[in-house]
Structures are given as structure tokens and as C-alpha cells.
Scaffold this motif. Sequence first.
Motif, PDB file in Angstrom:
ATOM      1  N   HIS A  27      -2.754   6.324  -1.217  1.00 43.77           N
ATOM      2  CA  HIS A  27      -1.415   6.455  -1.779  1.00 43.77           C
ATOM      3  C   HIS A  27      -1.072   5.207  -2.577  1.00 43.77           C
ATOM      4  N   VAL A  28      -0.178   5.391  -3.531  1.00 42.04           N
ATOM      5  CA  VAL A  28       0.232   4.288  -4.392  1.00 42.04           C
ATOM      6  C   VAL A  28       1.526   3.720  -3.831  1.00 42.04           C
ATOM      7  N   PHE A  29       1.669   2.404  -3.870  1.00 39.52           N
ATOM      8  CA  PHE A  29       2.947   1.811  -3.499  1.00 39.52           C
ATOM      9  C   PHE A  29       3.182   0.570  -4.337  1.00 39.52           C
ATOM     10  N   ARG A  30       4.424   0.105  -4.294  1.00 43.23           N
ATOM     11  CA  ARG A  30       4.792  -1.094  -5.042  1.00 43.23           C
ATOM     12  C   ARG A  30       4.759  -2.275  -4.077  1.00 43.23           C
ATOM     13  N   GLY A  31       3.950  -3.276  -4.381  1.00 43.95           N
ATOM     14  CA  GLY A  31       3.871  -4.466  -3.537  1.00 43.95           C
ATOM     15  C   GLY A  31       5.146  -5.280  -3.620  1.00 43.95           C
ATOM     16  N   HIS A  32       5.276  -6.224  -2.697  1.00 40.72           N
ATOM     17  CA  HIS A  32       6.483  -7.045  -2.621  1.00 40.72           C
ATOM     18  C   HIS A  32       6.783  -7.734  -3.952  1.00 40.72           C
ATOM     19  N   SER A  33       5.739  -8.182  -4.635  1.00 44.59           N
ATOM     20  CA  SER A  33       5.941  -8.916  -5.885  1.00 44.59           C
ATOM     21  C   SER A  33       6.077  -7.994  -7.080  1.00 44.59           C
ATOM     22  N   GLY A  34       6.045  -6.681  -6.854  1.00 45.12           N
ATOM     23  CA  GLY A  34       6.232  -5.731  -7.958  1.00 45.12           C
ATOM     24  C   GLY A  34       4.940  -5.156  -8.493  1.00 45.12           C
ATOM     25  N   GLY A  35       3.801  -5.642  -7.996  1.00 46.33           N
ATOM     26  CA  GLY A  35       2.515  -5.141  -8.483  1.00 46.33           C
ATOM     27  C   GLY A  35       2.195  -3.761  -7.919  1.00 46.33           C
ATOM     28  N   MET A  36       1.487  -2.953  -8.743  1.00 47.13           N
ATOM     29  CA  MET A  36       1.093  -1.629  -8.277  1.00 47.13           C
ATOM     30  C   MET A  36      -0.099  -1.781  -7.331  1.00 47.13           C
ATOM     31  N   ARG A  37      -0.080  -1.038  -6.228  1.00 47.68           N
ATOM     32  CA  ARG A  37      -1.164  -1.100  -5.251  1.00 47.68           C
ATOM     33  C   ARG A  37      -1.626   0.319  -4.925  1.00 47.68           C
ATOM     34  N   VAL A  38      -2.924   0.437  -4.678  1.00 54.84           N
ATOM     35  CA  VAL A  38      -3.460   1.712  -4.179  1.00 54.84           C
ATOM     36  C   VAL A  38      -3.982   1.431  -2.770  1.00 54.84           C
ATOM     37  N   MET A  39      -3.432   2.126  -1.799  1.00 52.04           N
ATOM     38  CA  MET A  39      -3.868   1.954  -0.406  1.00 52.04           C
ATOM     39  C   MET A  39      -4.902   3.027  -0.096  1.00 52.04           C
ATOM     40  N   VAL A  40      -6.030   2.606   0.455  1.00 51.47           N
ATOM     41  CA  VAL A  40      -7.122   3.523   0.757  1.00 51.47           C
ATOM     42  C   VAL A  40      -7.362   3.511   2.264  1.00 51.47           C
ATOM     43  N   ARG A  41      -7.431   4.699   2.854  1.00 49.90           N
ATOM     44  CA  ARG A  41      -7.704   4.810   4.295  1.00 49.90           C
ATOM     45  C   ARG A  41      -8.782   5.857   4.529  1.00 49.90           C
ATOM     46  N   THR A  42      -9.639   5.619   5.511  1.00 48.08           N
ATOM     47  CA  THR A  42     -10.554   6.659   5.967  1.00 48.08           C
ATOM     48  C   THR A  42      -9.790   7.504   6.975  1.00 48.08           C
ATOM     49  N   VAL A  43      -9.816   8.806   6.804  1.00 50.18           N
ATOM     50  CA  VAL A  43      -9.018   9.653   7.710  1.00 50.18           C
ATOM     51  C   VAL A  43      -9.890  10.740   8.311  1.00 50.18           C
ATOM     52  N   GLU A  44      -9.417  11.256   9.424  1.00 48.30           N
ATOM     53  CA  GLU A  44     -10.057  12.419  10.034  1.00 48.30           C
ATOM     54  C   GLU A  44      -8.942  13.375  10.408  1.00 48.30           C
TER      55      GLU A  44
END
Lengths: 245, 381
Positions: free
Chosen positions: A94-111
Amino acid sequence: MVVLATSARLDVDDVLRISWAQPPADGTALVLRQKATERSVSLNGDSADLSGLDLTEGAWSVHAAAQEVHTTDPGFSLDGLVDYARRPRSRAMHVFRGHSGGMRVMVRTVEPYAEVTAVHPDEEHLVIEGFFAFGEAPAKADLVAARRKTKELVMGELTITGDRWRAELPNEPFAVESDRGFWDLRLGGLMVAALLDDIPQKKNKVRFPAEHVERGGDRVRVRAYYTDNDHLAIATTVVANEEAS
Amino acid sequence: MKISFLIMNAYGMGGTVRATAHLADELSHRHEVEIVSVFRHRDTPFLPLSNRVKLTHLVDLRPGTKKWWRRGFAARLQRPSKLFHPEERAYGNFNAQSDRALKEYLSAARTDVLITTRAGLNIAAARFAREGIVLVGQEHLHFGAHLPGLLGEIREWYPKLHAIVTLTEADRLEYSSMLEGDRTLVYSIGNGLPETARPQSRLENRLVVAAGRLVKVKGYDRLLDVFAKVVEKRPDWKLRIYGDGTEADKLSRRARALRLHNNVAFMGSTADMENVLAKASLHVVTSRFEGFGMTIVEAFAAGVPVVSFDCPQGPREIITSGQDGVLVPDGDIDAFANALLSLMDDQDELRRLAAGGLETVRRYRISEIADRWDKIFTDLR
């Protein structure tokens, strides 16, 4: 000059769709960066397909034309996280906005697991509702509470409608002996957790009312709670009648 | 010119800390600026400060610090403050060690302008600051929030300050009237927000956010009562309360008693208020009084409408009801719940109010706020 997005959303196919306030000077590629590792993906106008990228778990910053991409979009909707999880997959982003305003993509392994959407304790039962995330409904449909260490079991009833489930556990069988107990839940063999509400580490943030099972000279307090990993579990504690509340 | 802010704890969090950090940062483009924190309890401030602003402290509370072993230090931390009036709302935080450190600092401070940020510190500056410093007392609490004993000290000592700066016009009038005949000038300047690319809410999440210390004055008991009424009709909406405080357990119990466990989360403190607000569709303020209401301005800047009790003093000066938010008669739980419910059912109205809030927030641009402070410095020189 800052590269700034006003909207950055990842769709269910892992395509990142961006609206630019200030597009990158060279709008041909995005670079995702995690420490020293970089992954490049072509930018097709306002979209970039992240589905084929080899991304390890954790947060990746997003760069374009050698600059970090900033965003004014929080990055996701709560309904969007749920829609995304309704499709079977082994990697979730999922995409989120970091504290400093930068775009981040969070990656998780899921089951596949059972996502909890509501918990309803009452005098007789604990009712839990949710849906199946990242996989199909399991073939073996039951809810089991297993006591840590002793492995005593309490069985619940489970109803499945489409990808939604409703489970009911009786309170009374939890009153097994005179000390504290912790019970982990498995639903059709799957873990039972709340991971899609954007409330990480919710153990002390979300707390459920306790119910009491009356015994001779005391009562057993039965309370659902979230573990350190946001799995739903049940704690039982013996309390003298005058302390019960 | 050197400007020093004296603040109870710059390492903590809350509206006063955020506002002071923003103002200090903006003024540091124009002057030499330092923040003097009476207490320091952690290595780094909860909110990062610009490196142009110097941060110092008077009393180091970090467990590892050698000062703990200095003769008498630990004992003085245990002894109550004699400098602060017991009715000062932060009285319990101060002690004999902070009394000593404050007197020492004030009598020798090397600065041109000293801005003190709460009643107790304003009084301490009036009593002990050395000659030659321009003394500006800032009031983050509204006038009526001070108890009679403390108000007596305020009346006695504020005339020794060069200026008082209130956050609201209503408070400016109160202090002007109190200080009539004295040389002290009284100004009203709200808190400002930096002009950065702030996150904008899409108003897509069925999420209401409240933020502030979990203490009685913030009225979260009232908010829980309101939300219990809301979820009767809209069980799909959630409330997140950000902040820590002495009422945390009590509020958590109340939420459970109201059967709000599926709808309310107590999120703890956040250093990222702007992202938190931008995920929400509504911001709520149920305070019993609110000196200003920094989160109201922050919510507007995130494109989030605000529903607030019309408590004294801040909200009614920031919010124009029907234009950028809704003011509800103070204490009317049903009216508050109805205001939320009608906005939850009216996306167009939500968007209209959000657009109004983005207009309103232009008044609180930090560059303009700093200009007004600069004018005070000019008046006083």
C-alpha cells in the motif's frame, strides 16, 4: 524543484496511479529505494505497474528524475485496503505519505487469514465478525480457541456467507481453572487478526468489555484482546466476586 | 536581535509546543532564536525542530544524566515549587529544582526579547528577569480558565511585563481591561502554520478524529457520549482519539461501558498530526474551554471540516459556523451528535465546508503571524 503528487493510489492490480501537481522533469521512470537497493519501473504517463517488481518487505521511498517524490495524498482509503485484501495474494502493498511528505510504498508478505471487523461480547457469548483476507474461505470451517501451554480447547460456531464470516464462542467453557489463561484463536486453521484498519499495535488502543462466568465463590473474567501482533485472543482471569467489574 | 522562548517542556507535545516550534522556526529566518525548555525528559524533541533554532534546557530529567547524582538535585525534584501558584494548571510539573533553575536563568539571561508561554512562566519572568530584556508574556489559556488565586498573581505581576500576547481577541479585551492604566501592551495573535505541501483529505474515510491531551478540560467524556448517539444511527463510522493523559483509563472504561469498543480507538500521541487529520473526514473539538485550538487550524489546512462545542474562547474565533465548520451550543450532546450525523449523510456539505476551511486557514500562515510578532518587537524597542 519538488516532484509533487496530489494523488497516489495503488489499485488491486498493483498499478500505482498518480496525479501530478509538479511532474518530474524526466517523466519516464520511477525508482523505488530501500536503503542501498533500487528498483526501477517505467512510468507510463500517470501510472506505473509495480506488480512485477522484486520488492522485499518494508517501506520503499519513491523517486523520479533523481528526486524524492512528495505527495499530499494520505495514500489510501480504509475501504480501499479492504477491497485490496479481498483478492488472494502473497504480497500486499500500500502507498502512504511519510512524516516528511515523501511517498512510500509499504510491502508485506501475507498469507490468507481471517480479518476481524467487529467483536460483540455479551453475557453468554463472544460474537466475532469479519471476512477472509488474501485468500479463499477455508474448507474446514470451525473456530477454535486453544489455551497457551495446556492446549485445552473451546470450540465455537462459524457461519460463512461469501467471503464474510461470523463466529460465536460460548463464555462458559473458558472458566476452566483458577488462574490466568490466554487463548489463541484459529478460524478454519487461519489466524484471526485485525490488520487492515490502519491501527497498528492496537493492544492498548482498542479494548473490549469483559464478561463474567459465575462460579461458586468467584467468577472468571473473559475478555477478548489484541495481542502484540494484533491477533485477536482471549484472556481469562479468576476474580473474587467483590472485585468483579 | 536575539529572541528566546521559555517553555515548560519543548520535548513534549501539544498545541503550545507545536505552535512555539512553528513560530520559532519562522522567526529564525529573521533573528537569532532559541527555545529554552524548563524540562528535558528525552534525548530528542518529540517534534523535530529546525537546526536554525537553538534548543536548551534548564532541568534534565533523563534517567541517565549525571545531574541526578548532584547533591540535593533529586531531593529538590521531590519538593513542591514555591515559585508557582498551586492554581497554575501545570503546578504539579514544577518543583524546587525548577524554581532554582528558573531564577538562575532569568536573572542572567542573555537575550533581547524573552517570550514566556504560560501564566506561571510569565509571572516568573516579571519577578526575576534581569533589567534590559523585553518581556513578552504569551497566554495559551483563556482568561476565564485561571482560578482566583492565580488571577491575583497575574494582576500583581503582569503589569511588569512589556507586553501580553493572547491567542484570541476576546482574551485581548479581558487583559486590556485588567491592565488598564499600566504600561503593558496587549496584543492578540493566533498560532500559525508553516506553508508546506500539507496532506489533503479526500473525505473518503468514515473516520472522525479528535486530538489533545486526555484530560478533563478536553471534554472527551462528552465526546464519547456524543459518539454513542452517533453510532446508534451510523455504526459504520469510527472515532480515533489521539493523545495521552491522566484520564486515559477512565475514558477507556467509559468507552467500554457505552459499548463503543468497535467504534472508538485511543491512539496515543502522534508526532504526525497532519497525516492523521488528512485521513479523516471530520475533526471534533469537545473541550470545556480551549485557549486557541491549534488542531482546528491544522484540520482546516488538511481540508477537514471541524465540529466544535462553542466553548470559550478559541473555537468561535477560528470557526465560522456554516462556512468552514459547525459550532454547537456548549454542552449540548444531542445537537453535537445531530451535527455530525447530518454531515455524515451529506458529502456535498462536507466538501463545501472543507473548501471554506482551506480559505480560513490562509489567515494563519506562519509568515503573516511572524510579521505581526515582528511588529510587536518594533513597538517595544
